[in-house]
Enzyme design. Structure first.
Site, PDB file in Angstrom:
ATOM      1  N   TYR A   1      39.888  62.325  42.359  1.00 32.89           N
ATOM      2  CA  TYR A   1      39.427  61.200  41.525  1.00 32.89           C
ATOM      3  C   TYR A   1      39.024  61.660  40.142  1.00 32.89           C
ATOM      4  O   TYR A   1      38.604  62.779  39.995  1.00 32.89           O
ATOM      5  CB  TYR A   1      38.235  60.491  42.199  1.00 32.89           C
ATOM      6  CG  TYR A   1      38.567  59.791  43.505  1.00 32.89           C
ATOM      7  CD1 TYR A   1      39.879  59.587  43.911  1.00 32.89           C
ATOM      8  CD2 TYR A   1      37.542  59.340  44.332  1.00 32.89           C
ATOM      9  CE1 TYR A   1      40.160  58.943  45.113  1.00 32.89           C
ATOM     10  CE2 TYR A   1      37.816  58.688  45.531  1.00 32.89           C
ATOM     11  CZ  TYR A   1      39.130  58.501  45.916  1.00 32.89           C
ATOM     12  OH  TYR A   1      39.403  57.866  47.102  1.00 32.89           O
TER      13      TYR A   1
ATOM     14  N   LEU B   1      38.349  44.901  49.417  1.00 29.62           N
ATOM     15  CA  LEU B   1      38.761  43.707  48.657  1.00 29.62           C
ATOM     16  C   LEU B   1      40.237  43.778  48.282  1.00 29.62           C
ATOM     17  O   LEU B   1      40.679  43.061  47.375  1.00 29.62           O
ATOM     18  CB  LEU B   1      37.913  43.574  47.383  1.00 29.62           C
ATOM     19  CG  LEU B   1      36.450  43.170  47.584  1.00 29.62           C
ATOM     20  CD1 LEU B   1      35.713  43.140  46.250  1.00 29.62           C
ATOM     21  CD2 LEU B   1      36.366  41.805  48.267  1.00 29.62           C
ATOM     22  N   GLY B   2      40.985  44.625  48.976  1.00 30.84           N
ATOM     23  CA  GLY B   2      42.403  44.749  48.639  1.00 30.84           C
ATOM     24  C   GLY B   2      42.589  45.013  47.156  1.00 30.84           C
ATOM     25  O   GLY B   2      43.308  44.286  46.468  1.00 30.84           O
TER      26      GLY B   2
ATOM     27  N   GLY C   1      40.656  44.460  44.833  1.00 32.89           N
ATOM     28  CA  GLY C   1      40.104  43.383  43.987  1.00 32.89           C
ATOM     29  C   GLY C   1      40.860  42.076  44.124  1.00 32.89           C
ATOM     30  O   GLY C   1      40.393  41.025  43.686  1.00 32.89           O
ATOM     31  N   THR C   2      42.018  42.100  44.789  1.00 33.92           N
ATOM     32  CA  THR C   2      42.852  40.892  44.852  1.00 33.92           C
ATOM     33  C   THR C   2      42.173  39.773  45.652  1.00 33.92           C
ATOM     34  O   THR C   2      42.382  38.593  45.363  1.00 33.92           O
ATOM     35  CB  THR C   2      44.224  41.191  45.494  1.00 33.92           C
ATOM     36  OG1 THR C   2      44.008  41.749  46.802  1.00 33.92           O
ATOM     37  CG2 THR C   2      45.028  42.173  44.656  1.00 33.92           C
ATOM     38  N   LEU C   3      41.351  40.152  46.659  1.00 31.81           N
ATOM     39  CA  LEU C   3      40.728  39.120  47.501  1.00 31.81           C
ATOM     40  C   LEU C   3      39.633  38.321  46.771  1.00 31.81           C
ATOM     41  O   LEU C   3      39.117  37.347  47.316  1.00 31.81           O
ATOM     42  CB  LEU C   3      40.170  39.753  48.784  1.00 31.81           C
ATOM     43  CG  LEU C   3      41.250  40.049  49.840  1.00 31.81           C
ATOM     44  CD1 LEU C   3      40.754  41.055  50.884  1.00 31.81           C
ATOM     45  CD2 LEU C   3      41.711  38.759  50.535  1.00 31.81           C
ATOM     46  N   THR C   4      39.324  38.716  45.554  1.00 31.40           N
ATOM     47  CA  THR C   4      38.423  37.883  44.745  1.00 31.40           C
ATOM     48  C   THR C   4      39.157  36.628  44.262  1.00 31.40           C
ATOM     49  O   THR C   4      38.529  35.676  43.831  1.00 31.40           O
ATOM     50  CB  THR C   4      37.936  38.648  43.493  1.00 31.40           C
ATOM     51  OG1 THR C   4      39.088  38.942  42.675  1.00 31.40           O
ATOM     52  CG2 THR C   4      37.245  39.949  43.862  1.00 31.40           C
ATOM     53  N   GLY C   5      40.489  36.691  44.292  1.00 30.98           N
ATOM     54  CA  GLY C   5      41.304  35.577  43.806  1.00 30.98           C
ATOM     55  C   GLY C   5      41.607  35.663  42.312  1.00 30.98           C
ATOM     56  O   GLY C   5      42.292  34.808  41.764  1.00 30.98           O
ATOM     57  N   LYS C   6      41.130  36.725  41.677  1.00 30.49           N
ATOM     58  CA  LYS C   6      41.240  36.735  40.212  1.00 30.49           C
ATOM     59  C   LYS C   6      42.657  36.978  39.683  1.00 30.49           C
ATOM     60  O   LYS C   6      42.903  36.789  38.494  1.00 30.49           O
ATOM     61  CB  LYS C   6      40.263  37.732  39.601  1.00 30.49           C
ATOM     62  CG  LYS C   6      40.514  39.200  39.885  1.00 30.49           C
ATOM     63  CD  LYS C   6      39.346  39.999  39.287  1.00 30.49           C
ATOM     64  CE  LYS C   6      39.484  41.464  39.519  1.00 30.49           C
ATOM     65  NZ  LYS C   6      38.328  42.187  38.975  1.00 30.49           N
TER      66      LYS C   6
HETATM   67  N1  LIG Z   1      41.082  57.403  51.312  1.00 39.36           N
HETATM   68  C1  LIG Z   1      41.852  56.766  50.476  1.00 39.36           C
HETATM   69  O1  LIG Z   1      43.076  56.975  50.412  1.00 39.36           O
HETATM   70  C2  LIG Z   1      41.246  55.730  49.561  1.00 39.36           C
HETATM   71  C3  LIG Z   1      42.075  54.826  48.880  1.00 39.36           C
HETATM   72  C4  LIG Z   1      41.467  53.874  48.066  1.00 39.36           C
HETATM   73  C5  LIG Z   1      40.085  53.846  47.931  1.00 39.36           C
HETATM   74  N2  LIG Z   1      39.305  54.748  48.600  1.00 39.36           N
HETATM   75  C6  LIG Z   1      37.825  54.742  48.469  1.00 39.36           C
HETATM   76  O2  LIG Z   1      37.356  53.409  48.622  1.00 39.36           O
HETATM   77  C7  LIG Z   1      36.659  52.995  47.457  1.00 39.36           C
HETATM   78  C8  LIG Z   1      36.866  51.526  47.260  1.00 39.36           C
HETATM   79  O3  LIG Z   1      38.267  51.252  47.102  1.00 39.36           O
HETATM   80  P1  LIG Z   1      38.730  50.106  46.158  1.00 39.36           P
HETATM   81  O4  LIG Z   1      38.105  50.302  44.814  1.00 39.36           O
HETATM   82  O5  LIG Z   1      40.201  49.994  46.229  1.00 39.36           O
HETATM   83  O6  LIG Z   1      37.994  48.853  46.855  1.00 39.36           O
HETATM   84  P2  LIG Z   1      38.185  47.284  46.676  1.00 39.36           P
HETATM   85  O7  LIG Z   1      36.887  46.686  47.088  1.00 39.36           O
HETATM   86  O8  LIG Z   1      39.393  46.805  47.374  1.00 39.36           O
HETATM   87  O9  LIG Z   1      38.422  47.062  45.122  1.00 39.36           O
HETATM   88  C9  LIG Z   1      37.392  47.324  44.211  1.00 39.36           C
HETATM   89  C10 LIG Z   1      37.804  46.823  42.839  1.00 39.36           C
HETATM   90  O10 LIG Z   1      37.906  45.391  42.850  1.00 39.36           O
HETATM   91  C11 LIG Z   1      37.324  44.843  41.677  1.00 39.36           C
HETATM   92  N3  LIG Z   1      36.116  44.130  42.117  1.00 39.36           N
HETATM   93  C12 LIG Z   1      35.175  44.588  42.989  1.00 39.36           C
HETATM   94  N4  LIG Z   1      34.233  43.663  43.217  1.00 39.36           N
HETATM   95  C13 LIG Z   1      34.570  42.583  42.498  1.00 39.36           C
HETATM   96  C14 LIG Z   1      33.959  41.326  42.333  1.00 39.36           C
HETATM   97  N5  LIG Z   1      32.839  40.997  42.977  1.00 39.36           N
HETATM   98  N6  LIG Z   1      34.577  40.425  41.502  1.00 39.36           N
HETATM   99  C15 LIG Z   1      35.720  40.759  40.862  1.00 39.36           C
HETATM  100  N7  LIG Z   1      36.337  41.958  40.978  1.00 39.36           N
HETATM  101  C16 LIG Z   1      35.764  42.869  41.802  1.00 39.36           C
HETATM  102  C17 LIG Z   1      36.991  46.030  40.789  1.00 39.36           C
HETATM  103  O11 LIG Z   1      38.140  46.398  40.032  1.00 39.36           O
HETATM  104  P3  LIG Z   1      38.531  45.744  38.615  1.00 39.36           P
HETATM  105  O12 LIG Z   1      37.243  45.445  37.892  1.00 39.36           O
HETATM  106  O13 LIG Z   1      39.369  46.770  37.971  1.00 39.36           O
HETATM  107  O14 LIG Z   1      39.257  44.504  38.959  1.00 39.36           O
HETATM  108  C18 LIG Z   1      36.756  47.144  41.789  1.00 39.36           C
HETATM  109  O15 LIG Z   1      36.944  48.428  41.268  1.00 39.36           O
HETATM  110  C19 LIG Z   1      37.167  53.933  46.358  1.00 39.36           C
HETATM  111  O16 LIG Z   1      36.285  54.068  45.272  1.00 39.36           O
HETATM  112  C20 LIG Z   1      37.322  55.214  47.115  1.00 39.36           C
HETATM  113  O17 LIG Z   1      36.058  55.841  47.252  1.00 39.36           O
HETATM  114  C21 LIG Z   1      39.876  55.665  49.423  1.00 39.36           C
END
Ligand SMILES: NC(=O)c1ccc[n+]([C@@H]2O[C@H](COP(=O)([O-])OP(=O)(O)OC[C@H]3O[C@@H](n4cnc5c(N)ncnc54)[C@H](OP(=O)(O)O)[C@@H]3O)[C@@H](O)[C@H]2O)c1
Length: 346
Positions: A53, A236-237, A239-244
């Protein structure tokens, strides 16, 4: 905040694990410090990072997120308050800048990677050391099916686990975990540990969200029977599951606006499923992000959900979702939608 035991270790982690992969790319060090300070105030004690990262990974920023966490640990002190999970990369031709361009899950790589992570984290130990993805041909990162390749160059799990054992024996690692792993891989690692080769796997860090419930087919049973819980990532997929992103919207600065080629949570099936879940949330006066997260937090095989946020409002919303309980009616509707869109984003 709820706390749960990590595998069969004596480590207690909060159900909310703070993901860090935006720090050093979408977020500055100052923003990362604010996220960690706020999360700790809310009772979060668990951070997930990786040597790779921030994302998207490239040579110039390699290790930067671990360094940010290390700087924060040094600035705030009381290292023992936080459970730090990190990961070693598996093989990958795009990582020409990591360990002479030959990252593998062999002894040499593992011992070097542990020491490098410890230096960046400015810590004497790593609480949970995870294999970011297996060193063998598996279905992960958007693939559901399995195609066997008998000629694939794969690392024997015995070597990987023996090296992890060395790191544990040296006091550098407290517990080990797997990521992007399959049922075969988890059971094999558990069996080897039972037979005396390597530490017992404490957790499985795999994707889990309303858009990807593939964990339930095989791994959920293992998680519960073997005390080897899910650390669910991308709840949140992305961030996609926020619907944004619905209807072609691309908010400035958001992940899929910045990296449109990231197709894992896009496509017609995904869009239809997201629309159904977002509509369900709105019909019940729920925030779509909180509904999606509350669903994940409520799963019995989950140890922690790894949330991600790029600003403080998102972080507050997401941590608050850990105490939200969905009504039986909402849960029932989720199952109905799931039957229609079963694996939109594996
Ligand atoms: N092991 C692996 O292969 C792997 C893979 C992926 C992730 N991870 C770990 O899992 C963590 C989380 O993954 P992820 O970031 O993909 O999780 P996620 O919850 O699916 O997406 C998070 C992203 O969604 C957006 N978001 C989050 N909350 C929101 C809200 N309330 N309203 C609007 N947008 C929102 C933000 O991005 P924007 O502001 O850019 O939209 C945020 O960075 C990572 O930091 C990492 O530690 C591990």
């Amino acid at each position: 905040m709820e706390y749960r035991r990590l595998g069969r270790t004596d480590i207690e982690v909060s159900a909310v694990c703070l993901g860090t992969m935006t720090w050093g790319e979408q977020n500055t060090e100052v923003e990362a410090f604010a996220q960690m300070d706020y999360a700790l105030d809310q009772g979060v004690n668990f951070l997930d990072t990786a040597e790779m990262y921030p994302v998207a990974p490239h040579a110039e920023t390699y290790g930067r997120t671990e360094e940010i966490i290390g700087n924060w640990l040094a600035a705030r002190g009381r290292r023992e308050r936080v459970i730090v999970a990190t990961k070693i990369v598996g093989p990958g031709s795009r990582f020409r800048y990591i360990r002479d361009g030959k990252p593998r899950l062999d002894r040499k790589n593992i011992l070097a990677a542990v020491d490098d992570s410890l230096r960046r984290l400015r810590s004497d130990y790593i609480d949970l050391y995870q294999l970011h993805w297996p060193d063998r041909n598996v279905q992960a990162f958007g693939r559901l099916g399995y195609e066997h390749d008998a000629a694939a160059d794969e690392m024997p799990l015995e070597e990987t686990l023996a090296a992890l054992n060395e790191a544990v024996s040296a006091g550098k690692v407290r517990a080990v975990g797997l990521s992007n792993e399959t049922a075969w891989g988890v059971m094999r690692c558990l069996a080897l540990a039972d037979a005396g080769t390597g530490p017992r796997t404490a957790s499985i860090q795999n994707p889990y969200s309303l858009l990807n419930r593939s964990f339930e087919t095989r791994l959920a049973e293992i998680a519960l029977r073997e005390d080897c819980g899910l650390l669910g990532y991308a709840p949140l997929g992305a961030g996609t599951l926020t619907g944004k992103y619905l209807d072609g919207r691309r908010p400035p600065g958001a992940r899929l606006t910045l990296w449109p080629d990231n197709k894992r949570y896009q496509g017609p099936q995904a869009e239809a499923a997201i629309r159904a879940y977002v509509t369900l949330a709105r019909d019940h006066d729920l925030d779509p992000a909180q509904m999606a997260l509350a669903f994940v937090f409520g799963r019995p095989f989950l140890t922690a959900a790894i949330i991600g946020a790029t600003d403080m409002t998102q972080l507050e919303t997401n941590i608050a979702a850990a105490s939200l309980r969905l009504s039986p009616e909402v849960l029932e509707r989720i199952e109905e939608i799931h039957k229609v869109y079963t694996y939109p984003c594996p």
